[in-house]
Design an enzyme around this catalytic site. Structure first.
Site, PDB file in Angstrom:
ATOM      1  N   LYS A 127      32.329  10.287  34.893  1.00 39.38           N
ATOM      2  CA  LYS A 127      31.783  11.598  34.476  1.00 39.38           C
ATOM      3  C   LYS A 127      32.884  12.655  34.530  1.00 39.38           C
ATOM      4  O   LYS A 127      33.565  12.792  35.552  1.00 39.38           O
ATOM      5  CB  LYS A 127      30.653  12.003  35.425  1.00 39.38           C
ATOM      6  CG  LYS A 127      30.152  13.434  35.232  1.00 39.38           C
ATOM      7  CD  LYS A 127      28.958  13.717  36.121  1.00 39.38           C
ATOM      8  CE  LYS A 127      28.414  15.120  35.950  1.00 39.38           C
ATOM      9  NZ  LYS A 127      29.203  16.157  36.589  1.00 39.38           N
TER      10      LYS A 127
ATOM     11  N   ARG B 289      32.588  24.504  35.626  1.00 45.28           N
ATOM     12  CA  ARG B 289      32.814  24.793  37.050  1.00 45.28           C
ATOM     13  C   ARG B 289      34.130  24.241  37.569  1.00 45.28           C
ATOM     14  O   ARG B 289      34.449  24.381  38.728  1.00 45.28           O
ATOM     15  CB  ARG B 289      31.663  24.199  37.882  1.00 45.28           C
ATOM     16  CG  ARG B 289      30.327  24.818  37.579  1.00 45.28           C
ATOM     17  CD  ARG B 289      29.178  23.976  38.130  1.00 45.28           C
ATOM     18  NE  ARG B 289      29.032  24.022  39.562  1.00 45.28           N
ATOM     19  CZ  ARG B 289      28.393  24.966  40.234  1.00 45.28           C
ATOM     20  NH1 ARG B 289      27.857  25.985  39.579  1.00 45.28           N
ATOM     21  NH2 ARG B 289      28.287  24.914  41.545  1.00 45.28           N
TER      22      ARG B 289
ATOM     23  N   SER C  19      23.508  13.244  43.673  1.00 45.05           N
ATOM     24  CA  SER C  19      24.882  13.711  43.859  1.00 45.05           C
ATOM     25  C   SER C  19      25.516  13.134  45.111  1.00 45.05           C
ATOM     26  O   SER C  19      24.863  12.992  46.153  1.00 45.05           O
ATOM     27  CB  SER C  19      24.876  15.234  43.964  1.00 45.05           C
ATOM     28  OG  SER C  19      26.078  15.691  44.553  1.00 45.05           O
TER      29      SER C  19
ATOM     30  N   ARG D  92      21.957  23.103  35.821  1.00 44.12           N
ATOM     31  CA  ARG D  92      21.412  24.320  36.452  1.00 44.12           C
ATOM     32  C   ARG D  92      19.922  24.541  36.239  1.00 44.12           C
ATOM     33  O   ARG D  92      19.213  24.874  37.201  1.00 44.12           O
ATOM     34  CB  ARG D  92      22.202  25.544  35.979  1.00 44.12           C
ATOM     35  CG  ARG D  92      23.673  25.541  36.447  1.00 44.12           C
ATOM     36  CD  ARG D  92      24.395  26.713  35.816  1.00 44.12           C
ATOM     37  NE  ARG D  92      25.801  26.798  36.158  1.00 44.12           N
ATOM     38  CZ  ARG D  92      26.791  26.245  35.454  1.00 44.12           C
ATOM     39  NH1 ARG D  92      26.524  25.521  34.374  1.00 44.12           N
ATOM     40  NH2 ARG D  92      28.045  26.396  35.816  1.00 44.12           N
TER      41      ARG D  92
ATOM     42  N   GLY E 131      25.177  18.858  43.896  1.00 46.41           N
ATOM     43  CA  GLY E 131      25.254  18.908  45.352  1.00 46.41           C
ATOM     44  C   GLY E 131      24.545  20.146  45.869  1.00 46.41           C
ATOM     45  O   GLY E 131      24.424  21.147  45.157  1.00 46.41           O
TER      46      GLY E 131
ATOM     47  N   PRO F 152      23.838  15.306  38.282  1.00 43.72           N
ATOM     48  CA  PRO F 152      24.019  15.341  39.740  1.00 43.72           C
ATOM     49  C   PRO F 152      24.400  16.730  40.206  1.00 43.72           C
ATOM     50  O   PRO F 152      25.268  17.373  39.607  1.00 43.72           O
ATOM     51  CB  PRO F 152      25.180  14.361  39.968  1.00 43.72           C
ATOM     52  CG  PRO F 152      25.932  14.330  38.678  1.00 43.72           C
ATOM     53  CD  PRO F 152      24.895  14.544  37.604  1.00 43.72           C
TER      54      PRO F 152
ATOM     55  N   TYR G 120      31.668  10.880  44.747  1.00 45.18           N
ATOM     56  CA  TYR G 120      32.960  11.556  44.817  1.00 45.18           C
ATOM     57  C   TYR G 120      33.851  10.625  45.627  1.00 45.18           C
ATOM     58  O   TYR G 120      33.668  10.498  46.843  1.00 45.18           O
ATOM     59  CB  TYR G 120      32.821  12.889  45.552  1.00 45.18           C
ATOM     60  CG  TYR G 120      32.339  14.023  44.688  1.00 45.18           C
ATOM     61  CD1 TYR G 120      32.960  14.320  43.480  1.00 45.18           C
ATOM     62  CD2 TYR G 120      31.283  14.837  45.104  1.00 45.18           C
ATOM     63  CE1 TYR G 120      32.525  15.379  42.691  1.00 45.18           C
ATOM     64  CE2 TYR G 120      30.852  15.907  44.318  1.00 45.18           C
ATOM     65  CZ  TYR G 120      31.481  16.163  43.119  1.00 45.18           C
ATOM     66  OH  TYR G 120      31.069  17.217  42.343  1.00 45.18           O
TER      67      TYR G 120
ATOM     68  N   HIS H 225      31.886  19.772  33.538  1.00 49.94           N
ATOM     69  CA  HIS H 225      31.276  20.098  34.840  1.00 49.94           C
ATOM     70  C   HIS H 225      30.512  21.431  34.755  1.00 49.94           C
ATOM     71  O   HIS H 225      30.440  22.195  35.712  1.00 49.94           O
ATOM     72  CB  HIS H 225      32.383  20.185  35.901  1.00 49.94           C
ATOM     73  CG  HIS H 225      31.987  19.665  37.259  1.00 49.94           C
ATOM     74  ND1 HIS H 225      32.368  18.449  37.737  1.00 49.94           N
ATOM     75  CD2 HIS H 225      31.256  20.228  38.259  1.00 49.94           C
ATOM     76  CE1 HIS H 225      31.914  18.275  38.970  1.00 49.94           C
ATOM     77  NE2 HIS H 225      31.216  19.338  39.305  1.00 49.94           N
TER      78      HIS H 225
ATOM     79  N   THR I  77      32.675  10.657  39.467  1.00 48.01           N
ATOM     80  CA  THR I  77      33.101  11.933  38.870  1.00 48.01           C
ATOM     81  C   THR I  77      34.619  12.027  38.927  1.00 48.01           C
ATOM     82  O   THR I  77      35.226  11.808  39.972  1.00 48.01           O
ATOM     83  CB  THR I  77      32.425  13.108  39.606  1.00 48.01           C
ATOM     84  OG1 THR I  77      31.029  13.041  39.308  1.00 48.01           O
ATOM     85  CG2 THR I  77      32.958  14.448  39.139  1.00 48.01           C
TER      86      THR I  77
HETATM   87  C1  LIG Z   1      24.950  23.683  41.776  1.00 46.68           C
HETATM   88  C2  LIG Z   1      25.695  22.591  41.080  1.00 46.68           C
HETATM   89  C3  LIG Z   1      26.192  21.515  41.819  1.00 46.68           C
HETATM   90  C4  LIG Z   1      26.860  20.481  41.176  1.00 46.68           C
HETATM   91  N1  LIG Z   1      27.275  19.397  41.904  1.00 46.68           N
HETATM   92  C5  LIG Z   1      27.827  18.336  41.274  1.00 46.68           C
HETATM   93  C6  LIG Z   1      28.119  17.160  41.997  1.00 46.68           C
HETATM   94  O1  LIG Z   1      27.870  17.054  43.194  1.00 46.68           O
HETATM   95  N2  LIG Z   1      28.678  16.135  41.313  1.00 46.68           N
HETATM   96  C7  LIG Z   1      28.973  16.202  39.973  1.00 46.68           C
HETATM   97  O2  LIG Z   1      29.482  15.242  39.395  1.00 46.68           O
HETATM   98  N3  LIG Z   1      28.664  17.304  39.262  1.00 46.68           N
HETATM   99  C8  LIG Z   1      28.093  18.360  39.879  1.00 46.68           C
HETATM  100  N4  LIG Z   1      27.742  19.463  39.149  1.00 46.68           N
HETATM  101  C9  LIG Z   1      27.950  19.463  37.697  1.00 46.68           C
HETATM  102  C10 LIG Z   1      26.710  18.885  36.985  1.00 46.68           C
HETATM  103  O3  LIG Z   1      26.553  17.528  37.256  1.00 46.68           O
HETATM  104  C11 LIG Z   1      26.824  19.044  35.457  1.00 46.68           C
HETATM  105  O4  LIG Z   1      28.030  18.501  35.013  1.00 46.68           O
HETATM  106  C12 LIG Z   1      26.698  20.490  34.996  1.00 46.68           C
HETATM  107  O5  LIG Z   1      25.847  21.235  35.827  1.00 46.68           O
HETATM  108  C13 LIG Z   1      26.158  20.516  33.587  1.00 46.68           C
HETATM  109  O6  LIG Z   1      26.124  21.813  33.090  1.00 46.68           O
HETATM  110  P1  LIG Z   1      24.813  22.736  33.053  1.00 46.68           P
HETATM  111  O7  LIG Z   1      24.565  23.170  34.461  1.00 46.68           O
HETATM  112  O8  LIG Z   1      25.257  23.861  32.190  1.00 46.68           O
HETATM  113  O9  LIG Z   1      23.695  21.925  32.474  1.00 46.68           O
HETATM  114  C14 LIG Z   1      27.085  20.530  39.773  1.00 46.68           C
HETATM  115  C15 LIG Z   1      26.592  21.605  39.054  1.00 46.68           C
HETATM  116  C16 LIG Z   1      25.902  22.626  39.682  1.00 46.68           C
HETATM  117  C17 LIG Z   1      25.359  23.753  38.853  1.00 46.68           C
END
Ligand SMILES: Cc1cc2nc3c(=O)[nH]c(=O)nc-3n(C[C@H](O)[C@H](O)[C@H](O)COP(=O)(O)O)c2cc1C
Length: 409
Positions: free
Chosen positions: A261, A288, A114, A339, A87, A85, A136, A285, A162
Protein backbone atom coordinates in the site's frame (compact mmCIF):
# COMPACT_ATOMS: atom_id res chain seq x y z
CA UNK A 1 -28.50 -2.18 12.26
CA UNK A 2 -30.55 0.71 13.65
CA UNK A 3 -29.33 4.11 12.43
CA UNK A 4 -29.73 6.85 15.06
CA UNK A 5 -32.40 9.32 13.77
CA UNK A 6 -30.02 12.30 13.93
CA UNK A 7 -27.50 10.55 11.68
CA UNK A 8 -30.20 9.51 9.24
CA UNK A 9 -31.47 13.10 9.14
CA UNK A 10 -28.18 15.00 8.99
CA UNK A 11 -25.77 12.66 7.23
CA UNK A 12 -26.87 12.49 3.61
CA UNK A 13 -23.40 12.13 2.09
CA UNK A 14 -19.87 11.24 3.20
CA UNK A 15 -19.07 14.93 3.63
CA UNK A 16 -21.72 15.37 6.32
CA UNK A 17 -20.00 13.06 8.81
CA UNK A 18 -17.04 15.45 8.90
CA UNK A 19 -19.26 18.33 10.00
CA UNK A 20 -20.62 16.36 12.95
CA UNK A 21 -17.24 14.87 13.88
CA UNK A 22 -15.66 18.29 13.92
CA UNK A 23 -18.18 19.35 16.57
CA UNK A 24 -17.81 16.18 18.62
CA UNK A 25 -14.00 15.86 18.74
CA UNK A 26 -11.46 18.06 20.50
CA UNK A 27 -9.73 20.17 17.83
CA UNK A 28 -6.31 18.46 18.09
CA UNK A 29 -7.92 15.07 17.51
CA UNK A 30 -10.12 16.25 14.66
CA UNK A 31 -7.09 17.99 13.14
CA UNK A 32 -5.05 14.76 13.36
CA UNK A 33 -7.67 12.92 11.30
CA UNK A 34 -8.55 15.69 8.86
CA UNK A 35 -5.11 17.03 8.14
CA UNK A 36 -2.37 16.15 5.72
CA UNK A 37 1.32 16.98 5.67
CA UNK A 38 3.06 20.35 5.26
CA UNK A 39 1.15 22.63 2.85
CA UNK A 40 -1.58 20.02 2.21
CA UNK A 41 -1.03 20.09 -1.57
CA UNK A 42 -1.34 16.31 -1.89
CA UNK A 43 -4.48 16.23 0.21
CA UNK A 44 -6.13 18.98 -1.86
CA UNK A 45 -4.91 17.43 -5.13
CA UNK A 46 -6.66 14.17 -4.30
CA UNK A 47 -10.09 15.79 -4.35
CA UNK A 48 -9.29 17.91 -7.39
CA UNK A 49 -8.10 14.92 -9.42
CA UNK A 50 -11.69 13.70 -9.83
CA UNK A 51 -12.52 16.78 -11.90
CA UNK A 52 -10.17 15.60 -14.61
CA UNK A 53 -12.63 12.94 -15.71
CA UNK A 54 -16.27 13.47 -16.67
CA UNK A 55 -18.84 10.79 -17.49
CA UNK A 56 -20.33 10.14 -20.91
CA UNK A 57 -23.59 8.37 -20.00
CA UNK A 58 -25.44 5.95 -22.25
CA UNK A 59 -29.24 5.83 -22.37
CA UNK A 60 -32.11 3.44 -23.11
CA UNK A 61 -30.37 0.45 -21.59
CA UNK A 62 -32.00 -1.89 -19.10
CA UNK A 63 -30.57 -0.78 -15.77
CA UNK A 64 -33.35 -2.20 -13.60
CA UNK A 65 -30.90 -4.66 -11.97
CA UNK A 66 -27.63 -3.13 -10.79
CA UNK A 67 -24.82 -5.48 -9.70
CA UNK A 68 -22.08 -3.79 -7.68
CA UNK A 69 -20.63 -6.82 -5.91
CA UNK A 70 -16.97 -7.62 -6.50
CA UNK A 71 -14.71 -10.64 -5.92
CA UNK A 72 -11.25 -10.07 -4.52
CA UNK A 73 -8.77 -12.77 -3.56
CA UNK A 74 -11.55 -15.34 -3.86
CA UNK A 75 -14.00 -13.55 -1.53
CA UNK A 76 -17.14 -11.68 -2.59
CA UNK A 77 -18.06 -8.25 -1.28
CA UNK A 78 -21.35 -6.42 -1.68
CA UNK A 79 -19.81 -3.15 -2.89
CA UNK A 80 -16.59 -2.09 -4.63
CA UNK A 81 -15.27 -0.04 -1.69
CA UNK A 82 -13.85 -0.79 1.74
CA UNK A 83 -12.51 0.80 4.91
CA UNK A 84 -8.88 1.97 4.73
CA UNK A 85 -6.52 1.15 7.62
CA UNK A 86 -6.43 3.92 10.20
CA UNK A 87 -4.41 4.01 13.37
CA UNK A 88 -5.79 5.53 16.54
CA UNK A 89 -9.47 5.14 15.64
CA UNK A 90 -10.08 4.05 19.24
CA UNK A 91 -9.20 7.63 20.22
CA UNK A 92 -11.92 9.20 18.09
CA UNK A 93 -14.65 6.67 18.87
CA UNK A 94 -15.24 4.20 21.68
CA UNK A 95 -13.82 0.81 20.62
CA UNK A 96 -13.35 2.44 17.22
CA UNK A 97 -11.56 -0.49 15.58
CA UNK A 98 -14.44 -2.78 16.49
CA UNK A 99 -16.98 -0.20 15.31
CA UNK A 100 -15.27 -0.06 11.90
CA UNK A 101 -15.03 -3.84 11.70
CA UNK A 102 -18.65 -4.50 12.71
CA UNK A 103 -20.06 -1.73 10.50
CA UNK A 104 -18.05 -3.00 7.53
CA UNK A 105 -19.06 -6.63 8.18
CA UNK A 106 -22.70 -5.54 8.34
CA UNK A 107 -22.33 -3.76 4.99
CA UNK A 108 -20.47 -6.74 3.46
CA UNK A 109 -17.39 -4.70 2.56
CA UNK A 110 -13.71 -5.28 3.38
CA UNK A 111 -12.14 -3.50 6.35
CA UNK A 112 -8.41 -3.19 6.86
CA UNK A 113 -7.14 -3.33 10.45
CA UNK A 114 -4.30 -0.86 11.00
CA UNK A 115 -0.89 -1.84 12.30
CA UNK A 116 -1.23 1.26 14.49
CA UNK A 117 -4.63 0.16 15.85
CA UNK A 118 -5.04 0.24 19.61
CA UNK A 119 -7.06 -3.01 19.68
CA UNK A 120 -5.31 -6.38 19.41
CA UNK A 121 -5.67 -7.75 15.90
CA UNK A 122 -6.97 -11.08 17.28
CA UNK A 123 -9.91 -9.35 18.98
CA UNK A 124 -10.93 -7.59 15.77
CA UNK A 125 -10.73 -10.73 13.61
CA UNK A 126 -12.78 -12.64 16.18
CA UNK A 127 -15.50 -9.97 16.07
CA UNK A 128 -15.47 -9.47 12.30
CA UNK A 129 -14.00 -12.51 10.54
CA UNK A 130 -12.70 -11.63 7.09
CA UNK A 131 -10.97 -8.36 7.96
CA UNK A 132 -7.61 -7.70 6.29
CA UNK A 133 -4.49 -6.65 8.21
CA UNK A 134 -2.10 -3.80 7.40
CA UNK A 135 1.39 -4.01 8.87
CA UNK A 136 3.97 -1.35 9.52
CA UNK A 137 7.15 -3.41 9.19
CA UNK A 138 10.60 -2.46 10.43
CA UNK A 139 14.12 -3.40 9.41
CA UNK A 140 14.11 -6.14 12.07
CA UNK A 141 13.00 -9.15 9.99
CA UNK A 142 12.76 -11.43 13.00
CA UNK A 143 10.24 -9.09 14.61
CA UNK A 144 8.44 -8.70 11.27
CA UNK A 145 8.11 -12.45 10.84
CA UNK A 146 6.84 -12.87 14.40
CA UNK A 147 4.10 -10.32 13.68
CA UNK A 148 3.26 -11.97 10.35
CA UNK A 149 2.95 -15.34 12.13
CA UNK A 150 0.59 -13.74 14.65
CA UNK A 151 -1.51 -12.29 11.82
CA UNK A 152 -1.82 -15.71 10.15
CA UNK A 153 -2.60 -17.46 13.41
CA UNK A 154 -5.43 -14.99 14.08
CA UNK A 155 -7.07 -16.03 10.79
CA UNK A 156 -6.24 -13.13 8.47
CA UNK A 157 -5.92 -14.11 4.81
CA UNK A 158 -4.75 -10.79 3.37
CA UNK A 159 -1.67 -8.91 4.58
CA UNK A 160 -1.06 -5.35 3.44
CA UNK A 161 2.39 -3.85 3.93
CA UNK A 162 2.40 -0.06 3.92
CA UNK A 163 5.42 1.21 1.99
CA UNK A 164 5.02 5.00 1.83
CA UNK A 165 6.13 5.65 5.40
CA UNK A 166 9.91 5.19 5.31
CA UNK A 167 10.05 8.02 7.84
CA UNK A 168 7.34 9.89 9.74
CA UNK A 169 5.72 12.70 7.76
CA UNK A 170 5.99 16.36 8.66
CA UNK A 171 2.48 17.00 9.95
CA UNK A 172 3.19 20.37 11.44
CA UNK A 173 -0.54 21.09 11.73
CA UNK A 174 -0.65 18.43 14.46
CA UNK A 175 2.00 20.24 16.43
CA UNK A 176 0.23 23.56 15.96
CA UNK A 177 -3.01 22.14 17.28
CA UNK A 178 -1.48 20.32 20.25
CA UNK A 179 -1.62 16.72 18.95
CA UNK A 180 1.88 15.64 19.94
CA UNK A 181 3.69 12.50 21.09
CA UNK A 182 4.55 12.69 23.90
CA UNK A 183 1.43 14.61 24.79
CA UNK A 184 2.04 17.98 26.43
CA UNK A 185 -1.01 18.72 28.53
CA UNK A 186 -1.55 22.47 28.88
CA UNK A 187 -4.42 24.87 29.45
CA UNK A 188 -5.49 24.90 25.80
CA UNK A 189 -5.58 21.09 25.58
CA UNK A 190 -7.47 20.80 28.86
CA UNK A 191 -9.98 23.35 27.58
CA UNK A 192 -10.49 21.35 24.38
CA UNK A 193 -11.11 18.16 26.35
CA UNK A 194 -13.51 19.79 28.81
CA UNK A 195 -15.52 21.56 26.12
CA UNK A 196 -16.19 18.29 24.24
CA UNK A 197 -18.13 16.36 26.89
CA UNK A 198 -19.66 13.79 24.53
CA UNK A 199 -16.16 12.72 23.50
CA UNK A 200 -14.79 13.10 27.05
CA UNK A 201 -17.39 10.81 28.61
CA UNK A 202 -18.50 8.73 25.62
CA UNK A 203 -15.05 7.87 24.29
CA UNK A 204 -12.14 8.80 26.55
CA UNK A 205 -13.81 8.17 29.91
CA UNK A 206 -15.37 4.89 28.81
CA UNK A 207 -12.08 3.69 27.33
CA UNK A 208 -10.06 4.52 30.44
CA UNK A 209 -12.67 2.89 32.64
CA UNK A 210 -13.06 -0.31 30.63
CA UNK A 211 -9.62 -0.91 29.11
CA UNK A 212 -7.20 1.54 30.68
CA UNK A 213 -4.81 3.83 28.82
CA UNK A 214 -4.72 3.22 25.04
CA UNK A 215 -1.71 1.18 23.93
CA UNK A 216 -0.24 0.05 20.63
CA UNK A 217 -0.98 -3.63 20.09
CA UNK A 218 -0.07 -4.62 16.54
CA UNK A 219 3.47 -3.46 15.81
CA UNK A 220 6.47 -5.72 15.13
CA UNK A 221 8.07 -4.37 18.33
CA UNK A 222 7.03 -2.22 21.25
CA UNK A 223 3.53 -3.63 21.74
CA UNK A 224 2.00 -2.51 25.00
CA UNK A 225 3.59 0.92 24.67
CA UNK A 226 1.18 3.64 25.76
CA UNK A 227 -0.02 5.94 22.99
CA UNK A 228 1.28 9.49 23.51
CA UNK A 229 4.08 8.34 25.84
CA UNK A 230 7.68 9.33 25.12
CA UNK A 231 8.41 5.65 24.34
CA UNK A 232 5.70 5.73 21.65
CA UNK A 233 7.50 8.59 19.90
CA UNK A 234 10.27 6.20 18.82
CA UNK A 235 8.01 3.38 17.63
CA UNK A 236 7.33 4.68 14.14
CA UNK A 237 10.83 5.69 13.10
CA UNK A 238 12.43 2.31 12.40
CA UNK A 239 11.31 1.71 8.85
CA UNK A 240 13.81 3.65 6.77
CA UNK A 241 15.95 0.60 5.97
CA UNK A 242 13.04 -1.68 4.98
CA UNK A 243 13.54 -2.45 1.27
CA UNK A 244 12.56 -4.77 -1.59
CA UNK A 245 14.81 -7.51 -0.26
CA UNK A 246 12.99 -7.38 3.08
CA UNK A 247 9.68 -7.52 1.22
CA UNK A 248 10.90 -10.62 -0.62
CA UNK A 249 11.59 -12.15 2.81
CA UNK A 250 8.02 -11.38 3.88
CA UNK A 251 6.72 -12.94 0.65
CA UNK A 252 8.62 -16.15 1.44
CA UNK A 253 7.24 -16.13 4.99
CA UNK A 254 3.58 -15.23 4.33
CA UNK A 255 1.53 -17.80 2.41
CA UNK A 256 -1.61 -15.63 2.13
CA UNK A 257 -2.47 -12.71 -0.15
CA UNK A 258 0.23 -10.05 -0.05
CA UNK A 259 -0.52 -6.45 -0.98
CA UNK A 260 1.64 -3.34 -0.78
CA UNK A 261 0.00 0.00 0.00
CA UNK A 262 1.31 3.40 -0.98
CA UNK A 263 2.70 2.99 -4.50
CA UNK A 264 2.42 5.67 -7.17
CA UNK A 265 5.04 4.75 -9.78
CA UNK A 266 4.88 2.26 -12.65
CA UNK A 267 8.45 1.15 -11.91
CA UNK A 268 7.47 0.20 -8.37
CA UNK A 269 4.41 -1.82 -9.34
CA UNK A 270 6.52 -3.75 -11.84
CA UNK A 271 9.02 -4.43 -9.04
CA UNK A 272 6.13 -5.43 -6.79
CA UNK A 273 5.04 -8.02 -9.34
CA UNK A 274 8.61 -9.31 -9.63
CA UNK A 275 8.70 -9.69 -5.85
CA UNK A 276 5.58 -11.84 -5.86
CA UNK A 277 2.94 -9.51 -4.43
CA UNK A 278 -0.68 -10.23 -5.34
CA UNK A 279 -2.00 -6.69 -5.25
CA UNK A 280 -1.12 -3.03 -4.86
CA UNK A 281 -2.94 -0.07 -3.35
CA UNK A 282 -2.24 3.07 -5.33
CA UNK A 283 -2.24 5.72 -2.62
CA UNK A 284 -0.58 8.87 -1.34
CA UNK A 285 -1.81 8.04 2.19
CA UNK A 286 -4.62 10.57 1.89
CA UNK A 287 -2.02 13.34 1.47
CA UNK A 288 -0.53 12.56 4.86
CA UNK A 289 3.00 11.54 3.82
CA UNK A 290 4.98 13.21 0.99
CA UNK A 291 3.33 16.55 0.28
CA UNK A 292 2.80 17.27 -3.42
CA UNK A 293 2.77 13.52 -4.13
CA UNK A 294 0.74 12.89 -7.28
CA UNK A 295 -2.99 12.14 -6.87
CA UNK A 296 -3.44 8.34 -7.23
CA UNK A 297 -6.28 8.65 -9.76
CA UNK A 298 -4.00 10.39 -12.25
CA UNK A 299 -1.44 7.54 -12.31
CA UNK A 300 -3.99 4.71 -12.10
CA UNK A 301 -4.37 4.06 -15.87
CA UNK A 302 -0.60 3.64 -16.36
CA UNK A 303 -0.36 1.34 -13.36
CA UNK A 304 -3.25 -0.87 -14.46
CA UNK A 305 -1.71 -1.12 -17.94
CA UNK A 306 1.69 -2.09 -16.49
CA UNK A 307 0.49 -4.88 -14.18
CA UNK A 308 -2.84 -6.18 -15.50
CA UNK A 309 -2.43 -9.46 -13.63
CA UNK A 310 -2.26 -7.80 -10.20
CA UNK A 311 -5.25 -6.73 -8.11
CA UNK A 312 -4.95 -2.96 -8.33
CA UNK A 313 -6.77 -1.02 -5.62
CA UNK A 314 -6.72 2.70 -4.83
CA UNK A 315 -7.41 5.25 -2.10
CA UNK A 316 -7.00 8.92 -1.22
CA UNK A 317 -9.79 11.47 -1.42
CA UNK A 318 -12.73 9.25 -2.44
CA UNK A 319 -16.00 10.64 -1.08
CA UNK A 320 -18.73 9.94 -3.66
CA UNK A 321 -20.15 7.07 -5.66
CA UNK A 322 -19.05 8.94 -8.78
CA UNK A 323 -15.45 9.03 -7.46
CA UNK A 324 -15.55 5.27 -6.97
CA UNK A 325 -16.97 4.66 -10.46
CA UNK A 326 -14.23 6.77 -12.06
CA UNK A 327 -11.53 4.62 -10.46
CA UNK A 328 -13.31 1.40 -11.43
CA UNK A 329 -13.66 2.61 -15.00
CA UNK A 330 -9.91 3.24 -15.05
CA UNK A 331 -9.23 -0.32 -13.92
CA UNK A 332 -9.20 -0.34 -10.10
CA UNK A 333 -10.81 -3.39 -8.49
CA UNK A 334 -11.55 -1.74 -5.13
CA UNK A 335 -11.53 1.73 -3.59
CA UNK A 336 -10.58 2.26 0.04
CA UNK A 337 -12.00 5.18 1.98
CA UNK A 338 -10.39 6.57 5.12
CA UNK A 339 -11.41 9.75 6.94
CA UNK A 340 -15.18 9.59 6.32
CA UNK A 341 -15.35 6.16 7.99
CA UNK A 342 -13.33 7.50 10.91
CA UNK A 343 -15.83 10.36 11.32
CA UNK A 344 -18.75 7.98 10.91
CA UNK A 345 -17.43 5.79 13.74
CA UNK A 346 -16.82 8.90 15.87
CA UNK A 347 -20.38 10.15 15.56
CA UNK A 348 -22.31 6.89 15.31
CA UNK A 349 -20.11 3.87 16.14
CA UNK A 350 -20.79 0.75 14.06
CA UNK A 351 -24.20 2.13 13.03
CA UNK A 352 -22.52 5.27 11.70
CA UNK A 353 -20.12 3.13 9.66
CA UNK A 354 -22.98 1.02 8.29
CA UNK A 355 -24.95 4.20 7.47
CA UNK A 356 -22.05 5.68 5.49
CA UNK A 357 -21.55 2.38 3.64
CA UNK A 358 -25.25 2.30 2.76
CA UNK A 359 -25.15 5.90 1.48
CA UNK A 360 -22.17 5.13 -0.75
CA UNK A 361 -23.78 1.92 -1.95
CA UNK A 362 -26.95 3.81 -2.91
CA UNK A 363 -24.96 6.49 -4.69
CA UNK A 364 -23.08 3.87 -6.70
CA UNK A 365 -26.31 2.09 -7.68
CA UNK A 366 -27.99 5.33 -8.73
CA UNK A 367 -24.91 6.63 -10.57
CA UNK A 368 -24.52 3.37 -12.46
CA UNK A 369 -28.15 3.48 -13.60
CA UNK A 370 -27.73 7.08 -14.75
CA UNK A 371 -24.52 6.12 -16.52
CA UNK A 372 -26.31 3.27 -18.31
CA UNK A 373 -24.12 0.52 -16.80
CA UNK A 374 -25.61 -2.36 -14.84
CA UNK A 375 -22.46 -4.24 -13.76
CA UNK A 376 -19.34 -2.82 -12.17
CA UNK A 377 -17.19 -5.36 -14.01
CA UNK A 378 -18.26 -3.94 -17.34
CA UNK A 379 -17.14 -0.39 -16.53
CA UNK A 380 -14.36 0.70 -18.90
CA UNK A 381 -12.43 3.89 -19.71
CA UNK A 382 -14.89 4.65 -22.54
CA UNK A 383 -17.48 5.84 -19.99
CA UNK A 384 -15.15 8.73 -19.14
CA UNK A 385 -14.01 11.77 -21.04
CA UNK A 386 -10.54 12.97 -20.03
CA UNK A 387 -11.20 16.71 -19.91
CA UNK A 388 -7.48 17.41 -19.82
CA UNK A 389 -8.05 19.64 -16.82
CA UNK A 390 -5.26 18.89 -14.38
CA UNK A 391 -5.69 19.49 -10.68
CA UNK A 392 -5.13 23.07 -9.66
CA UNK A 393 -3.41 22.90 -6.35
CA UNK A 394 -3.86 25.98 -4.22
CA UNK A 395 -1.83 26.64 -1.13
CA UNK A 396 -3.17 25.67 2.24
CA UNK A 397 -5.06 28.37 4.04
CA UNK A 398 -4.27 29.13 7.59
CA UNK A 399 -6.81 30.55 9.90
CA UNK A 400 -10.39 30.28 10.86
CA UNK A 401 -12.19 28.51 8.10
CA UNK A 402 -9.58 25.99 7.04
CA UNK A 403 -10.16 22.37 7.90
CA UNK A 404 -6.60 21.99 6.69
CA UNK A 405 -5.14 23.77 9.66
CA UNK A 406 -7.36 23.32 12.69
CA UNK A 407 -8.67 26.43 14.36
CA UNK A 408 -7.51 25.46 17.82
CA UNK A 409 -5.24 28.12 19.46
C1 LIG B 1 -6.48 9.09 11.02
C2 LIG B 1 -5.79 8.30 9.96
C3 LIG B 1 -4.93 7.26 10.32
C4 LIG B 1 -4.30 6.50 9.34
N1 LIG B 1 -3.53 5.43 9.71
C5 LIG B 1 -3.00 4.62 8.77
C6 LIG B 1 -2.33 3.44 9.15
O1 LIG B 1 -2.21 3.11 10.32
N2 LIG B 1 -1.81 2.68 8.16
C7 LIG B 1 -1.92 3.01 6.83
O2 LIG B 1 -1.43 2.28 5.96
N3 LIG B 1 -2.59 4.11 6.45
C8 LIG B 1 -3.14 4.92 7.38
N4 LIG B 1 -3.86 6.01 7.00
C9 LIG B 1 -4.06 6.28 5.57
C10 LIG B 1 -5.33 5.56 5.08
O3 LIG B 1 -5.18 4.18 5.10
C11 LIG B 1 -5.67 5.97 3.63
O4 LIG B 1 -4.56 5.77 2.81
C12 LIG B 1 -6.16 7.41 3.52
O5 LIG B 1 -6.86 7.82 4.66
C13 LIG B 1 -7.07 7.53 2.31
O6 LIG B 1 -7.45 8.85 2.11
P1 LIG B 1 -8.86 9.46 2.58
O7 LIG B 1 -8.78 9.62 4.06
O8 LIG B 1 -8.86 10.77 1.88
O9 LIG B 1 -9.94 8.53 2.13
C14 LIG B 1 -4.48 6.81 7.97
C15 LIG B 1 -5.33 7.85 7.62
C16 LIG B 1 -5.98 8.59 8.59
C17 LIG B 1 -6.91 9.69 8.16
Amino acid sequence: MKIPPRLARECLSAHDFEVLARKRLPAPLFGFVAGGSEDQHARAGNRQSFHRYAFVPRVLRDVSQIAQDVTLFGRSYRSPFGVAPMGGVALTSYEGDLALASGAAHAGIPMVVSGAALTPLEVIQAQAPGAWFQAYLSSDQQANCALVDRVGKAGYETLIVTVDTAVSANRENNRRSGYTTPLRPDVALTWQVLTHPRWLFGTLGKTLLNSGAPRYRNLPAGNGTRAFSSAAAGLFGRRAAFDWEDLAGIRRHWPGNLVIKGVLSVEDVVLAREHGVDGVIVSNHGGRQLDSAVAPLTVLPDIVAAVPELTVMIDSGFRRGTDVLKALALGAKLVLIGRPFNYAAAVGGAAGVAHLAALLRDEIARDMALLGESRVESLHPGVLRDTGVWPQIGSARRGKSATLVPTYR
